[in-house]
Design an enzyme around this catalytic site. Structure first.
Site, short mmCIF file in Angstrom:
data_model
loop_
_atom_site.label_atom_id
_atom_site.label_comp_id
_atom_site.label_asym_id
_atom_site.label_seq_id
_atom_site.Cartn_x
_atom_site.Cartn_y
_atom_site.Cartn_z
N GLY A 291 -65.91 21.78 -112.27
CA GLY A 291 -66.64 21.27 -113.43
C GLY A 291 -67.57 22.37 -113.92
N CYS A 360 -93.54 12.48 -122.32
CA CYS A 360 -94.78 12.05 -121.67
C CYS A 360 -94.53 11.90 -120.20
CB CYS A 360 -95.23 10.73 -122.26
SG CYS A 360 -95.89 10.97 -123.89
C1 LIG Z 1 -68.97 16.81 -109.07
C2 LIG Z 1 -67.59 16.80 -108.63
C3 LIG Z 1 -66.71 17.83 -109.01
C4 LIG Z 1 -67.17 19.03 -109.79
O1 LIG Z 1 -68.09 19.80 -109.10
P1 LIG Z 1 -68.58 21.20 -109.71
O2 LIG Z 1 -69.61 21.67 -108.74
O3 LIG Z 1 -69.15 20.91 -111.05
O4 LIG Z 1 -67.38 22.09 -109.77
C5 LIG Z 1 -65.39 17.72 -108.63
N1 LIG Z 1 -64.95 16.67 -107.92
C6 LIG Z 1 -65.75 15.67 -107.54
C7 LIG Z 1 -65.20 14.53 -106.78
C8 LIG Z 1 -67.10 15.69 -107.88
O5 LIG Z 1 -67.90 14.70 -107.48
#
Ligand SMILES: *Cc1c(COP(=O)(O)O)cnc(C)c1O
Length: 430
Positions: A291, A360
């Site tokens: 991600g 705030c």
């Molecule tokens: C958050 C998450 C990802 C992505 O993680 P990154 O650190 O953003 O690459 C992938 N798979 C699962 C199941 C996640 O919870």
């Protein structure tokens, strides 16, 4: 500068050769801009690396919780990426983009009945089932629809990616998945194999985030391949997919390491092949779900400075026209960010200050102990590496509208998400 899409034009910061003032005059502040060429490049790098160094059937899913809006799913679709979703809302957004959700995985530790029905009705590719109650519901609903639903099971390998220590870490007691360590995972597989309307395709693990080395993934992969072998030996059932989650790191500040994703994936692939051979099992196709490392370093947020407050003998505050409502990560986790005075980019960084948001809430800070040329009201303040978990986590606290997202691609800037209006803010009120 931290990234090569940053430069200086006419004495001010430019992002992809667009001067900060060009972007802020056209779109206002706060503003999130995305380097779409870089996002596509990162997706291509990941896809090519898994296919070259792991197997042709291996694939990459964008963990869309990191940045979710219709346009990003269109890009995923064009690039041949799969996606990870964690709610029906994300699935809806993907469908809105015309994304073929056959290439989607549905995650989360508590999918509701409504979620499960929605996803099956819309022909989701795979559920990553977290627990037995979910599997029961998936099986029952799939039966009622006369379909067979593909699933993976989320398993807890029990490792801490930052120390690589196994089992005796807190990781076994995660709210996600089922642990191998306690014997519950293999027991779960036995139950799942008795359901007629689900097909168990593989296993999933996700060990953490901001990981710069391949070794924690290799370690997790080894535990998971051993588990796959144990399942094969116990049930004479061999799964075809191993999803090793997301988590590769990103350089937020100068002191973070550089990461070569292709090299890390090659190290992972070489080791998984070696381990599978040693265990005498076929290497399953591998899915990675990045991600952060797909979108974080393609994003920049531009703000306008307001007051510059000097509390004599204590500290200096530079207030900006955004804050925790568009980037809650410092308030939540004290995350490090690189902050620049875009207007005075060529001046010496001799002023130490705290960048404060406008809510705030005393904790509404973007960063502390920033060194930058002393701003004055009206200067543009840039925060780098904001593409992941900023817009996705934005809120309307204090009824502050969320910023727009502008994409820059092939030298052209265009609006991908418009700025929220005051009318939007009351649109749910009846
Ligand atoms: C958050 C998450 C990802 C992505 O993680 P990154 O650190 O953003 O690459 C992938 N798979 C699962 C199941 C996640 O919870």
């Amino acid at each position: 500068m931290l990234f090569d899409n940053l430069s200086i034009i006419d004495g001010e910061l430019a992002f992809k050769n667009k001067k900060a003032t060009y972007l802020t005059t056209k779109y206002g502040t706060p503003l999130m801009a995305l380097d779409i060429d870089k996002i596509r490049g990162r997706m291509r790098e990941y896809l090519s690396a898994v296919k070259t160094y792991i197997s042709e059937g291996s694939s990459v899913s964008f963990a869309s919780k990191a940045l979710c809006f219709t346009g990003i799913y269109r890009i995923c679709s064009e690039e041949g990426m799969g996606i990870d979703t964690v709610s029906s809302g994300e699935i809806y957004t993907a469908l809105n983009a015309g994304f073929d959700v056959d290439k989607a995985f549905f995650h989360g530790n508590n999918k509701t009945d409504a979620d499960i029905e929605y996803a099956i009705d819309n022909k989701i590719g795979y559920f990553v089932a977290d627990n037995i109650e979910e599997v029961e519901k998936i099986d029952a609903y799939a039966f009622s629809k006369g379909v067979k639903q593909k699933i993976l099971l989320r398993i807890t390998p029990g490792i801490d990616p930052h120390t690589h220590s196994a089992i005796n870490t807190g990781k076994v007691d995660s709210k996600f998945g089922t642990p191998i360590e306690t014997g519950q995972a293999i027991e779960l597989v036995g139950k799942v194999l008795s359901y007629k309307n689900v097909t168990l395709c593989g296993f999933h693990s996700h060990i953490g985030s901001q990981i710069f080395e391949s070794s924690p993934f290799i370690f997790a992969g080894e535990i998971m391949l051993n588990f796959i072998k144990a399942v094969k030996d116990t049930f004479n059932y061999e799964v075809k997919l191993l999803n090793l989650g997301g988590g590769f790191g990103v350089k937020y500040v100068e002191t973070d390491p550089e990461i070569d994703y292709t090299k890390r994936i090659k190290e992972l692939g070489d080791n998984l092949k070696r381990i599978a051979t040693g265990l005498k099992i076929n290497l399953p196709d591998v899915i990675l779900e990045p991600g952060r490392s797909i979108v974080a370093d393609s994003g920049i947020t531009l703000y306008t400075a307001g007051s510059v407050k000097e509390i004599k003998g204590y500290k200096n505050y530079v207030s900006i026209d955004g804050g925790m409502t568009d980037n809650p990560r410092y308030a939540l986790y004290q995350s490090a960010y690189t902050v620049l005075n875009a207007t005075k980019i060529e001046k010496p960084c001799d002023y130490v200050c705290t960048i404060a948001g406008r809510c705030c809430e005393s904790g509404d800070l973007i960063q502390e102990n920033v060194k930058m040329p002393k701003p004055t009201r009206g200067d543009i303040i840039a925060v780098l590496c904001t593409g992941a978990y900023n817009y996705a986590m934005a809120s309307n606290y204090n009824k502050i509208p969320r910023p727009p997202i502008v994409g820059i691609e092939n030298g052209e800037d265009k609006l991908l998400v418009r700025r929220e209006t005051y009318a939007d803010l009351v649109s749910l009120d009846v």
